[in-house]
Design a protein around this motif. Structure first.
Motif, mmCIF file in Angstrom:
data_model
loop_
_atom_site.group_PDB
_atom_site.id
_atom_site.type_symbol
_atom_site.label_atom_id
_atom_site.label_comp_id
_atom_site.label_asym_id
_atom_site.label_seq_id
_atom_site.Cartn_x
_atom_site.Cartn_y
_atom_site.Cartn_z
ATOM 1 N N ARG A 42 4.820 26.535 38.433
ATOM 2 C CA ARG A 42 5.103 25.862 38.773
ATOM 3 C C ARG A 42 4.698 24.828 37.927
ATOM 4 O O ARG A 42 4.946 23.202 37.406
ATOM 5 N N LEU A 43 3.271 24.660 37.363
ATOM 6 C CA LEU A 43 2.957 23.667 36.314
ATOM 7 C C LEU A 43 3.702 23.606 35.167
ATOM 8 O O LEU A 43 3.675 22.543 34.397
ATOM 9 N N THR A 44 3.727 24.849 34.800
ATOM 10 C CA THR A 44 4.984 24.993 33.604
ATOM 11 C C THR A 44 5.833 24.065 33.167
ATOM 12 O O THR A 44 6.173 23.251 32.912
ATOM 13 N N TRP A 45 6.358 24.363 34.614
ATOM 14 C CA TRP A 45 8.061 23.205 34.511
ATOM 15 C C TRP A 45 7.775 22.124 34.826
ATOM 16 O O TRP A 45 8.496 21.314 33.882
ATOM 17 N N MET A 46 6.695 21.683 35.245
ATOM 18 C CA MET A 46 6.303 20.415 35.572
ATOM 19 C C MET A 46 5.100 19.786 33.877
ATOM 20 O O MET A 46 6.136 18.671 33.709
ATOM 21 N N ALA A 47 5.320 20.235 33.140
ATOM 22 C CA ALA A 47 4.544 20.189 31.787
ATOM 23 C C ALA A 47 5.723 20.390 30.477
ATOM 24 O O ALA A 47 6.372 18.821 30.439
ATOM 25 N N VAL A 48 7.214 20.989 31.171
ATOM 26 C CA VAL A 48 8.259 20.688 30.007
ATOM 27 C C VAL A 48 8.860 19.628 30.388
ATOM 28 O O VAL A 48 9.289 18.820 30.291
ATOM 29 N N ALA A 50 7.783 16.921 32.330
ATOM 30 C CA ALA A 50 7.372 15.801 32.111
ATOM 31 C C ALA A 50 7.082 15.056 30.362
ATOM 32 O O ALA A 50 7.682 14.250 29.914
ATOM 33 N N ALA A 51 7.277 16.149 29.824
ATOM 34 C CA ALA A 51 7.528 16.389 28.131
ATOM 35 C C ALA A 51 8.321 15.918 28.117
ATOM 36 O O ALA A 51 8.789 15.109 27.213
ATOM 37 N N LEU A 52 10.190 15.857 28.186
ATOM 38 C CA LEU A 52 11.114 15.834 28.357
ATOM 39 C C LEU A 52 11.420 14.284 28.734
ATOM 40 O O LEU A 52 11.791 13.401 27.638
ATOM 41 N N ALA A 53 10.557 14.196 29.300
ATOM 42 C CA ALA A 53 11.109 12.772 30.579
ATOM 43 C C ALA A 53 9.867 11.774 29.229
ATOM 44 O O ALA A 53 10.844 10.610 29.324
ATOM 45 N N VAL A 54 9.153 12.485 29.162
ATOM 46 C CA VAL A 54 8.619 11.453 28.064
ATOM 47 C C VAL A 54 9.094 10.353 26.511
ATOM 48 O O VAL A 54 9.076 10.216 25.863
ATOM 49 N N VAL A 55 9.202 12.354 25.847
ATOM 50 C CA VAL A 55 10.361 11.524 24.987
ATOM 51 C C VAL A 55 11.824 11.284 25.184
ATOM 52 O O VAL A 55 11.755 9.913 24.487
#
Length: 126
Positions: A42-48, A50-55
């Motif tokens: 879950r944390l890995t999916w959220m991090a990926v 979130a990173a894409l959303a930020v970009v």
């Protein structure tokens, strides 16, 4: 004088009790492992995500700011640059504050494992 030997039935019951305790510990550890894997996934999916959303949001905001600044270049370029600077810095500070608040709250990781261990303790108490 001979010592009375321990009751073989008692030794068997103690061994059975120990076997049950070890089996219970094994089940709880397996539950902990499953929860850890799920949480990591879950944390890995959220991090990926979130990173894409930020970009994507960052690029969108940058291009919007550039577009509006160029559009207003002849009349209000300093106002446009000031407004966008204020928006970006203000938004960043607000989001940093929210992230800090969330980090201080902490997460309730491995809740099911802790609940099961608590129930086990209650059952074992006289």
């Amino acid at each position: 004088m001979t010592r009375p030997s321990a009751d073989p039935g008692t030794a068997a019951r103690v061994r059975g009790l120990l076997a049950d305790v070890f089996e219970l510990a094994q089940v709880r550890l397996e539950l902990f492992t499953v929860e850890a894997r799920q949480e990591l996934s879950r944390l890995t999916w959220m991090a990926v995500m979130a990173a894409l959303a930020v970009v994507f949001v960052s690029f969108g905001l940058i291009f919007l700011a550039i577009f509006l600044t160029v559009l207003l270049w002849d009349t209000q370029r300093l106002l446009a640059l000031g407004v966008f600077t204020t928006l970006f810095l203000g938004g960043g500070l607000v989001l940093a504050g929210l992230a800090w608040q969330r980090a201080r709250q902490g997460a309730r990781m491995f809740a099911a494992t802790r609940d099961e261990l608590r129930r086990d303790q209650e059952r074992l108490r006289p």
